[in-house]
Design a protein around this motif. Structure first.
Motif, PDB file in Angstrom:
ATOM      1  N   CYS A   1     119.831 113.269  19.234  1.00  0.00           N
ATOM      2  CA  CYS A   1     120.393 111.922  19.130  1.00  0.00           C
ATOM      3  C   CYS A   1     119.494 111.130  18.172  1.00  0.00           C
ATOM      4  CB  CYS A   1     120.445 111.255  20.501  1.00  0.00           C
ATOM      5  SG  CYS A   1     121.396 112.228  21.693  1.00  0.00           S
TER       6      CYS A   1
ATOM      7  N   PHE B   1     118.652 108.146  17.736  1.00  0.00           N
ATOM      8  CA  PHE B   1     117.803 107.023  18.167  1.00  0.00           C
ATOM      9  C   PHE B   1     116.624 107.499  19.015  1.00  0.00           C
ATOM     10  CE2 PHE B   1     121.440 107.584  20.993  1.00  0.00           C
ATOM     11  CZ  PHE B   1     120.800 107.860  22.189  1.00  0.00           C
TER      12      PHE B   1
ATOM     13  N   GLN C   1     115.898 116.032  30.856  1.00  0.00           N
ATOM     14  CA  GLN C   1     116.369 115.183  29.749  1.00  0.00           C
ATOM     15  C   GLN C   1     117.876 115.296  29.655  1.00  0.00           C
ATOM     16  OE1 GLN C   1     114.278 113.273  28.457  1.00  0.00           O
ATOM     17  NE2 GLN C   1     112.392 114.315  29.015  1.00  0.00           N
TER      18      GLN C   1
ATOM     19  N   ARG D   1     126.181 111.713  18.999  1.00  0.00           N
ATOM     20  CA  ARG D   1     126.618 111.900  20.391  1.00  0.00           C
ATOM     21  C   ARG D   1     128.060 112.397  20.361  1.00  0.00           C
ATOM     22  NH1 ARG D   1     122.921 111.389  24.482  1.00  0.00           N
ATOM     23  NH2 ARG D   1     124.637 110.807  25.858  1.00  0.00           N
TER      24      ARG D   1
HETATM   25  S1  SF4 Z   1     120.215 113.929  24.951  1.00  0.00           S
HETATM   26 FE1  SF4 Z   1     118.711 112.410  25.670  1.00  0.00          FE
HETATM   27  S2  SF4 Z   1     116.692 113.333  25.388  1.00  0.00           S
HETATM   28 FE2  SF4 Z   1     118.149 114.562  24.217  1.00  0.00          FE
HETATM   29  S3  SF4 Z   1     118.007 113.696  22.136  1.00  0.00           S
HETATM   30 FE3  SF4 Z   1     119.710 112.666  23.175  1.00  0.00          FE
HETATM   31  S4  SF4 Z   1     118.824 110.799  24.108  1.00  0.00           S
HETATM   32 FE4  SF4 Z   1     117.118 112.169  23.527  1.00  0.00          FE
END
Ligand code: SF4
Length: 441
Positions: free
Chosen positions: A154, A156, A194, A277
């Motif tokens: 992701c 950010f 996570q 996402r």
């Molecule tokens: S799923 Fe959660 S921990 Fe993994 S990159 Fe995206 S925001 Fe970060």
């Protein structure tokens, strides 16, 4: 140190529940080796500070905590997410006197540093450590970490660069720990990672063995097994993969609590793509409808980011419209924070802070009305609640719909003998936009 004095370690634990679990594992091992854990700087021979490096305010809080531990005690080992930044140099630049720095999830490394600066006692009281380990949470609930790291990127987030790719714990270890916790009196397990829905992806959902039975390293199978323990199991940080649909029937059957903590982050397709996402909010709305058709009592908690680089007013309004449609129960909202090292920082058209703050206010105002209406609808209904605390004003408890620390509470006048960790039947009598009031049945 006097010859027979038991070495004492202080621990300051900052950050998220995942960091808390790391702290618990460090404490458990220290206790297993015969160290004592000290609640004060004065009394400790050495202090471990477990840091958070997620956003700028957390970085500052961690640096302040290290400074305080150095001033009050002097012997400090730093671990956690902030320790992974620039290989620890960021911390050493500000606090050159720290004894050692490690990254997150580094129990063994931390222990090695402790041994070096505060040698192990000769007679470890191994038997004094309960099989469930030493927990920092109250006795009746516990976090159960099922994996470390994350395979997503992701834009950010810098967690994968700090904690690495997904590494799932073996299914047997997770289930054994869950069983030990249940046996030690824990009534609620909070499943964390996570990315809980990715459990087992790294090991290709390998089949392990638990109590002589084959069990796949996979979220659905894990939930089925946890459902056999007869206590609450609650899923946190569930990434919206399609197979999340599989656990909804288990919730409807009462095997795990009907609660999903599922961060959607945004509703606009373009912004979701920029965030890297899953990008289909129409699909998300359809899925939420389908979940509720199977499990009408499902509580959904989510988090969102407003003011992401390039977010237009129209795209933000799409997010508000999504809230109206989705009717989520609990929602957290953050303004975009340009975390050092996040790729989203390079995107054009950053949203000015005052506009982002204003969007957050409008977002929260809308959601507060939705949450309040959903809580009002509970008045008159009966629930099982888990008692967290009894104080002079009465009992503080939670229904299945509320996770500790982040969601709401239920207040009621307890019958004599009710104590923390008890499950009690109540009828809801009142509600505001966050909490409930009830009478015991
Ligand atoms: S799923 Fe959660 S921990 Fe993994 S990159 Fe995206 S925001 Fe970060």
């Amino acid at each position: 140190m006097a010859v027979n004095k038991i070495p004492r370690v202080g621990l300051v634990s900052l950050g998220c529940p995942k960091a808390l679990v790391d702290s618990e594992q460090i404490i458990t091992q220290l206790r297993a080796e015969g160290y004592e854990i000290s609640p004060s700087y004065d009394d400790a021979d050495l202090v471990v500070v477990n840091t958070c490096g997620f956003i700028d305010s957390a970085v500052q809080e961690s640096l302040d905590a290290i400074g305080e531990a150095l001033a009050e005690n002097g012997k400090v080992i730093v671990t956690g997410c902030l320790g992974a930044k620039k290989d620890g140099d960021m911390i050493r630049e500000v606090h050159p006197k720290v004894l050692a720095v490690t990254g997150a999830h580094a129990r063994d490394e931390v222990l090695n540093h402790v041994h070096q600066h505060l040698p192990k006692p000769h007679d470890p009281f191994v038997d004094l450590v309960p099989p469930a380990g030493v927990k920092l949470t109250p006795k009746h609930y516990a976090y159960l970490k099922i994996s470390e790291g994350c395979n997503h990127r992701c834009t950010f987030c810098i967690i994968p660069s700090m904690r690495g790719d997904l590494v799932s714990r073996p299914i047997h270890d997770v289930l054994k720990e869950a069983e030990n916790l249940a046996k030690s009196g824990v009534k609620e397990l909070l499943i964390i990672s996570q990315d809980t829905s990715a459990y087992g992806v790294d090991v290709k959902y390998k089949t392990g063995f638990h109590n002589g039975r084959p069990v796949k390293t996979r979220m659905t199978e894990l939930c089925e097994e946890l459902g056999k323990l007869g206590i609450w199991a609650r899923l946190h940080y569930v990434y919206p993969y399609p197979h999340v649909d599989e656990v909804i029937p288990l919730m409807a059957e009462g095997k795990i609590v009907p609660y999903l903590d599922i961060p959607f982050q945004h509703a606009n397709q373009r912004i979701l793509k920029l965030m890297k996402r899953p990008a289909n909010s129409a699909n998300v709305l359809e899925r939420i409808k389908a979940w509720r058709a199977i499990c009408p009592d499902l509580t959904i908690r989510s988090t969102f980011i407003v003011g992401f680089p390039g977010e237009t007013e129209a795209e933000f309004e799409e997010l508000l419209a999504f809230l109206d449609e989705a009717q989520l129960d609990r929602v957290g909202c953050f303004t975009y924070s340009p975390v050092d090292g996040a790729t989203a920082n390079d995107l054009p058209d950053h949203v000015p802070e005052d506009i982002a703050e204003d969007r957050k206010r409008r977002f929260m105002e809308k959601q507060a009305a939705i949450s309040a209406a959903r809580l009002q609808a509970k008045i008159g209904r009966e629930y099982t609640v888990l008692v967290d605390e009894i104080d002079e004003e009465g009992a503080v408890a939670r229904t299945y719909a509320d996770a500790p620390e982040i969601d709401g509470l239920v207040y009621f006048d307890p019958a004599p003998g009710v104590k923390p960790g008890d499950f009690v039947q109540v009828r809801i009598t009142n509600a505001d936009e966050h909490d409930l009031w009830a009478e015991q049945l």
